[in-house]
Design a protein around this motif. Structure first.
Motif, PDB file in Angstrom:
ATOM      1  N   GLN A  14       0.846  -1.088   0.007  1.00 43.74           N
ATOM      2  CA  GLN A  14      -0.070   0.032   0.123  1.00 43.74           C
ATOM      3  C   GLN A  14       0.877   1.304   0.065  1.00 43.74           C
ATOM      4  N   THR A  15       0.365   2.141  -0.765  1.00 45.98           N
ATOM      5  CA  THR A  15       1.095   3.701  -0.622  1.00 45.98           C
ATOM      6  C   THR A  15       0.234   4.709  -0.388  1.00 45.98           C
ATOM      7  N   GLY A  16       0.731   5.922  -0.044  1.00 44.52           N
ATOM      8  CA  GLY A  16       0.048   7.087  -0.186  1.00 44.52           C
ATOM      9  C   GLY A  16      -0.889   7.221   1.227  1.00 44.52           C
ATOM     10  N   SER A  17      -2.229   7.465   1.037  1.00 46.79           N
ATOM     11  CA  SER A  17      -3.145   7.784   1.995  1.00 46.79           C
ATOM     12  C   SER A  17      -3.491   6.474   2.871  1.00 46.79           C
ATOM     13  N   PHE A  18      -3.340   5.263   2.079  1.00 46.17           N
ATOM     14  CA  PHE A  18      -3.393   3.875   2.648  1.00 46.17           C
ATOM     15  C   PHE A  18      -2.488   3.682   3.678  1.00 46.17           C
ATOM     16  N   LEU A  19      -1.382   4.526   3.972  1.00 51.84           N
ATOM     17  CA  LEU A  19      -0.585   3.969   4.904  1.00 51.84           C
ATOM     18  C   LEU A  19      -1.004   4.844   6.343  1.00 51.84           C
ATOM     19  N   GLY A  20      -2.205   5.295   6.483  1.00 47.54           N
ATOM     20  CA  GLY A  20      -2.318   5.957   7.715  1.00 47.54           C
ATOM     21  C   GLY A  20      -3.849   6.774   7.497  1.00 47.54           C
ATOM     22  N   ASP A  21      -3.676   7.840   6.573  1.00 49.95           N
ATOM     23  CA  ASP A  21      -4.732   8.827   6.687  1.00 49.95           C
ATOM     24  C   ASP A  21      -6.058   8.282   6.182  1.00 49.95           C
ATOM     25  N   ALA A  22      -6.178   7.368   5.334  1.00 51.16           N
ATOM     26  CA  ALA A  22      -7.433   6.671   4.939  1.00 51.16           C
ATOM     27  C   ALA A  22      -7.344   5.281   4.601  1.00 51.16           C
ATOM     28  N   ALA A  23      -8.371   4.460   5.120  1.00 57.29           N
ATOM     29  CA  ALA A  23      -8.454   2.999   4.897  1.00 57.29           C
ATOM     30  C   ALA A  23      -7.306   2.355   5.216  1.00 57.29           C
ATOM     31  N   PRO A  24      -6.552   2.416   6.237  1.00 57.20           N
ATOM     32  CA  PRO A  24      -5.192   1.777   6.812  1.00 57.20           C
ATOM     33  C   PRO A  24      -5.413   0.269   6.503  1.00 57.20           C
ATOM     34  N   ASN A  25      -6.832  -0.319   6.832  1.00 56.19           N
ATOM     35  CA  ASN A  25      -7.166  -1.558   7.231  1.00 56.19           C
ATOM     36  C   ASN A  25      -7.988  -2.185   6.097  1.00 56.19           C
ATOM     37  N   GLY A  26      -8.106  -1.443   5.077  1.00 55.05           N
ATOM     38  CA  GLY A  26      -8.582  -2.154   4.049  1.00 55.05           C
ATOM     39  C   GLY A  26      -9.693  -1.154   3.358  1.00 55.05           C
ATOM     40  N   LEU A  27      -9.956  -1.520   1.908  1.00 59.98           N
ATOM     41  CA  LEU A  27     -11.158  -0.679   1.196  1.00 59.98           C
ATOM     42  C   LEU A  27     -12.156  -1.780   0.727  1.00 59.98           C
ATOM     43  N   PHE A  28     -13.481  -1.445   1.078  1.00 61.31           N
ATOM     44  CA  PHE A  28     -14.632  -2.485   0.482  1.00 61.31           C
ATOM     45  C   PHE A  28     -15.301  -1.847  -0.845  1.00 61.31           C
ATOM     46  N   GLY A  29     -14.725  -2.087  -1.865  1.00 59.52           N
ATOM     47  CA  GLY A  29     -15.287  -1.762  -3.255  1.00 59.52           C
ATOM     48  C   GLY A  29     -16.543  -2.318  -3.403  1.00 59.52           C
ATOM     49  N   LEU A  30     -17.679  -1.296  -3.579  1.00 61.40           N
ATOM     50  CA  LEU A  30     -19.135  -1.596  -3.890  1.00 61.40           C
ATOM     51  C   LEU A  30     -19.676  -1.302  -5.377  1.00 61.40           C
ATOM     52  N   GLY A  31     -18.624  -1.086  -6.213  1.00 59.13           N
ATOM     53  CA  GLY A  31     -19.050  -0.731  -7.568  1.00 59.13           C
ATOM     54  C   GLY A  31     -19.736  -1.855  -8.438  1.00 59.13           C
ATOM     55  N   MET A  32     -19.980  -1.618  -9.682  1.00 63.85           N
ATOM     56  CA  MET A  32     -20.894  -2.361 -10.501  1.00 63.85           C
ATOM     57  C   MET A  32     -20.079  -3.775 -11.122  1.00 63.85           C
ATOM     58  N   ASP A  33     -18.737  -3.570 -11.024  1.00 70.41           N
ATOM     59  CA  ASP A  33     -18.023  -4.515 -11.541  1.00 70.41           C
ATOM     60  C   ASP A  33     -18.238  -5.969 -11.221  1.00 70.41           C
ATOM     61  N   ASN A  34     -18.078  -7.032 -11.965  1.00 69.48           N
ATOM     62  CA  ASN A  34     -18.249  -8.488 -11.521  1.00 69.48           C
ATOM     63  C   ASN A  34     -17.503  -8.786 -10.396  1.00 69.48           C
ATOM     64  N   LEU A  35     -16.236  -7.811 -10.064  1.00 60.44           N
ATOM     65  CA  LEU A  35     -15.296  -8.365  -9.026  1.00 60.44           C
ATOM     66  C   LEU A  35     -15.758  -7.683  -7.666  1.00 60.44           C
ATOM     67  N   SER A  36     -16.727  -6.914  -7.528  1.00 59.77           N
ATOM     68  CA  SER A  36     -17.128  -6.521  -6.414  1.00 59.77           C
ATOM     69  C   SER A  36     -18.045  -7.385  -5.724  1.00 59.77           C
ATOM     70  N   VAL A  37     -18.159  -7.092  -4.370  1.00 55.91           N
ATOM     71  CA  VAL A  37     -18.935  -8.005  -3.522  1.00 55.91           C
ATOM     72  C   VAL A  37     -20.143  -8.004  -3.741  1.00 55.91           C
ATOM     73  N   PRO A  38     -21.060  -6.936  -3.810  1.00 61.15           N
ATOM     74  CA  PRO A  38     -22.357  -7.261  -4.177  1.00 61.15           C
ATOM     75  C   PRO A  38     -22.607  -7.906  -5.391  1.00 61.15           C
ATOM     76  N   SER A  39     -21.638  -8.005  -6.296  1.00 64.03           N
ATOM     77  CA  SER A  39     -21.951  -8.592  -7.580  1.00 64.03           C
ATOM     78  C   SER A  39     -21.817 -10.295  -7.189  1.00 64.03           C
ATOM     79  N   PHE A  40     -20.761 -10.527  -6.481  1.00 64.15           N
ATOM     80  CA  PHE A  40     -20.519 -11.928  -5.915  1.00 64.15           C
ATOM     81  C   PHE A  40     -21.910 -12.329  -5.423  1.00 64.15           C
ATOM     82  N   LEU A  41     -22.455 -11.460  -4.159  1.00 66.42           N
ATOM     83  CA  LEU A  41     -23.560 -11.967  -3.483  1.00 66.42           C
ATOM     84  C   LEU A  41     -24.857 -12.076  -4.543  1.00 66.42           C
ATOM     85  N   SER A  42     -25.046 -11.344  -5.530  1.00 71.46           N
ATOM     86  CA  SER A  42     -26.332 -11.369  -6.107  1.00 71.46           C
ATOM     87  C   SER A  42     -26.014 -12.463  -7.131  1.00 71.46           C
TER      88      SER A  42
END
Length: 533
Positions: free
Chosen positions: A241-269
């Protein structure tokens, strides 16, 4: 039958009744046994039904599909999909994270909303930022470059977990040969090698890279009897991880909710666990909720998503802006992004909204401060109990109005007893982004089946079609009450035509007098992949 149209459905039902023939006589035998009946049943595309329909001038619009043709089987398959889909929709539950549906805005970590998620066997818990502006769900994993495991001064987080595939009995590496890997545009020299990913974000020098894993995400049902659901999902094992992910934002992960088939809502549906929709509600006090499978309510406002074959993002069209009594037509498209703390608009929309707001503001405009990212700020006397904030509404394609209940942030310098509020809007050179602050006070529904964005004014604690949050709305330790929209009460005195009278509360004694905290906020406003630009 749905594939043939409603007229064809009526023809078919009528024909089925018409061709129910008596096969066995009804005369009773000497033992007075009850009569037996038989019926002749015909396929919907049988020759007899076809002849009857033609002789009765009830032929199908467009004609009957020929047996054995692609059209013939497509109609049959379409009928089956419709009926299976109905059964699926009736059985699908609304789900949320196993730890509960609560989300929390953490000001010291980028003013983003976070939720607790559990992964793997045995499960490991992560505090992830919720981002509708990206697709990939990733967590720090066997790290070479990640945020410190101990975050100081967050007020909520002290120790951050790191995922290790070797410690999870259900973890599987996604190989290069997987279709999910090819959808990421990766090129692999060896098919059985792990599928590597790299995602760069708009925030300065901010990125995540590693490889894709498949494992279980722990969810729980929200409607009916509560039960734990182990959902197979694909996520990023974020080694670097680089930049803001090293402490300023989302230091423990990012939960993508977009429409791509790789997002979690796509897997669930796609696995049939939920309807292809989810909702988020961000409360004025910094607490909120998320619910997968929530399709909204019949009384919500709606506007269609703009379909973009290149980018799987939630983009809508704005056709006008109302500020108080001013109503102006202006057309632009905007990304709806929970991963951007504040709202960004490019000209002409930015100047139109800002100058109309400024013309209607009742308080004195403050001098520009380089440490504050907002251009339009206003001073308030420490003795003043309320401030007038013009009402802002975005007019969307289709005619629905999107109300902005959270347009300002309050800032205080306690040592000098100075108070100000700012229109929480940042000028952009290119992108238009409806950020988290403009989403607050609404239940936002991302309906990916109907391809619409829905919204309704909501306080995030009502029981309507959802479970209550296990939080105290009046006491959120994650949100310092002196900085942010929660320091006023938007419901105090409302003028539905021109604006809102808001109550200004005094800051607590332990609030920092520095205004320079906004410098770090600017670095983490856009948790959005560069591929969208």
């Amino acid at each position: 039958m749905v594939a043939m149209g409603s007229a064809a459905c009526r023809i078919f039902l009528f024909a089925c009744i018409f061709f129910l023939f008596l096969a066995v006589g009804c005369a009773p035998d000497r033992s007075s046994a009850p009569p037996s009946f038989g019926f002749e049943i015909h396929h919907r595309f049988s020759d007899r039904l076809r002849r009857w329909a033609k002789s009765s001038s009830r032929d199908l619009p467009g004609g009957w599909p020929e047996k054995g043709t692609a059209e013939y089987y497509a109609v049959l398959a379409g009928h089956d999909r419709v009926h299976r889909g109905r059964a699926l929709a009736e059985a699908a539950a609304e789900l949320t994270f196993s730890g509960g549906n609560e989300t929390t805005r953490i000001n010291s970590l980028g003013f983003l909303h976070y939720a607790s998620v559990s992964l793997g066997t045995p499960n490991v818990t992560f505090l992830v930022a919720l981002d509708t502006g990206s697709n990939l769900f990733w967590v720090p994993c066997d790290c070479s470059s990640c945020a410190p495991r101990i975050i100081e001064g967050s007020g909520l987080v002290s120790v951050l977990n790191i995922f290790s595939p070797s410690l999870s009995s259900t973890s599987q590496t996604v190989p290069c040969s997987s279709a999910l890997c090819s959808s990421k545009g990766q090129k692999c020299s060896v098919r059985d090698n792990p599928c590597h990913y790299t995602v760069e974000y708009v925030s300065a020098d901010t990125s995540s890279s590693g490889f894709l894993l498949k494992d279980v995400l722990y969810l729980t049902t929200e409607n009916g009897v509560s039960k734990v659901v182990k959902a197979p999902v694909v996520f990023g094992c974020g080694k670097f991880q680089t930049g803001s992910f090293l402490g300023d934002a989302a230091p423990n992960g990012l939960f993508g909710l977009g429409m791509d088939n790789l997002s979690v809502p796509s897997f669930l549906s796609s696995s049939g666990l939920i309807s292809n929709s989810f909702s988020m509600c961000f409360g004025r006090d910094g607490s909120g909720r998320i619910s997968f499978g929530d399709q909204g309510s019949s009384d919500q406002q709606e506007t269609p998503f703009n379909i973009n074959q290149k980018n799987s993002i939630y983009n809508i069209s704005i056709i006008g802006i109302k500020v108080g009594s001013s109503d102006t037509d202006v057309s632009f498209s905007a990304l709806v992004d929970s991963g951007t703390s504040f709202t960004y608009l490019a000209d002409p929309a930015y100047t139109l909204l800002s100058e109309n707001f400024n013309a209607m503001a009742k308080d004195q405009r403050a001098e520009t401060d380089p440490d504050i990212p907002f251009e339009y700020c206003y001073t308030i006397s420490s003795t003043k109990s309320a401030a007038y904030v013009p009402l802002i509404i975005l007019k969307t394609q289709g005619g629905s109005e999107f109300p902005i209940d959270y347009p300002v942030v309050f800032i205080s310098n306690q040592q000098q007893r100075e108070y100000m509020y700012c229109l929480a809007l940042v000028k952009s050179s290119k992108l238009n982004i409806i950020g988290e602050n403009f989403l607050t006070g609404l239940r936002i529904v991302f309906d990916r089946d109907r391809m619409i964005l829905g919204w309704k004014k909501f306080n995030c604690y009502d029981l309507e079609e959802s479970s209550p949050l296990p939080v105290n709305p009046g006491n959120s330790s994650a949100v310092p009450p002196a900085l942010g929209p929660n320091v006023y009460n938007p419901e105090a005195t409302r003028n539905p035509t021109n604006g809102t009278q808001v109550t200004v509360l005094s800051p607590p004694a332990n609030y920092s007098s520095s205004l320079k905290g906004f410098t770090s906020i600017m670095l983490v406003l856009l948790v959005l992949p560069l591929a969208f630009l």
